[in-house]
Design a protein around this motif. Structure first.
Motif, PDB file in Angstrom:
ATOM      1  N   ARG A 173       3.356  27.787  -0.534  1.00  0.00           N
ATOM      2  CA  ARG A 173       3.553  27.298  -1.894  1.00  0.00           C
ATOM      3  C   ARG A 173       4.452  26.069  -1.901  1.00  0.00           C
ATOM      4  NH1 ARG A 173       6.443  25.518  -5.794  1.00  0.00           N
ATOM      5  NH2 ARG A 173       6.098  26.243  -7.894  1.00  0.00           N
ATOM      6  N   LEU A 228      -0.552  25.619  -8.250  1.00  0.00           N
ATOM      7  CA  LEU A 228       0.573  26.428  -7.775  1.00  0.00           C
ATOM      8  C   LEU A 228       0.622  27.820  -8.394  1.00  0.00           C
ATOM      9  CD1 LEU A 228       3.268  23.619  -7.847  1.00  0.00           C
ATOM     10  CD2 LEU A 228       2.149  24.578  -5.814  1.00  0.00           C
ATOM     11  N   TYR A 244       0.009  31.053  -6.280  1.00  0.00           N
ATOM     12  CA  TYR A 244       1.099  31.321  -5.338  1.00  0.00           C
ATOM     13  C   TYR A 244       2.296  31.928  -6.067  1.00  0.00           C
ATOM     14  CZ  TYR A 244      -1.667  28.506  -2.178  1.00  0.00           C
ATOM     15  OH  TYR A 244      -2.695  28.029  -1.408  1.00  0.00           O
TER      16      TYR A 244
END
Length: 104
Positions: free
Chosen positions: A42, A79, A82
């Motif tokens: 991430r 993102l 994650y």
């Protein structure tokens, strides 16, 4: 979780194409990984998207969403899987610790 290792993972993705692609990449790597590995993936993706680094890290499939870098408004979508996985891992670990404590 089995100790530090993620041994099972499931997701029900309701997201845009970027989020779906990112979730698919995560899903292909998460089983057998550790929380630290997911956090690193991430962070690597985030740094790439922000222009802080030029490589995408250890998960080669991330190149499939590399063009998102040019669209800052889509970074959060890349993102989100994650972040959600890390939150789920933390909840699982916390619940496991609480169960172990109450069994004592």
């Amino acid at each position: 979780m089995d100790g530090e290792r993620i041994i099972a993972f499931g997701q029900d993705v309701k997201a845009c194409a970027v989020g779906q692609a990112s979730a698919a990449i995560l899903g292909s790597h998460i089983v057998g990984s550790t929380r630290a590995a997911v956090a690193t993936a991430r962070d690597d993706l985030s740094a790439y998207l922000k222009g802080v680094r030029e490589d995408l890290g250890d998960w080669p499939e991330v190149t499939r969403i590399a063009s998102v870098r040019d669209y800052p408004g889509r970074h959060a979508a890349a993102l989100l899987p994650y972040d959600a996985a890390l939150a789920a891992i933390d909840q699982t670990v916390s619940a496991s610790r609480n169960a172990a404590t109450s069994d004592s």
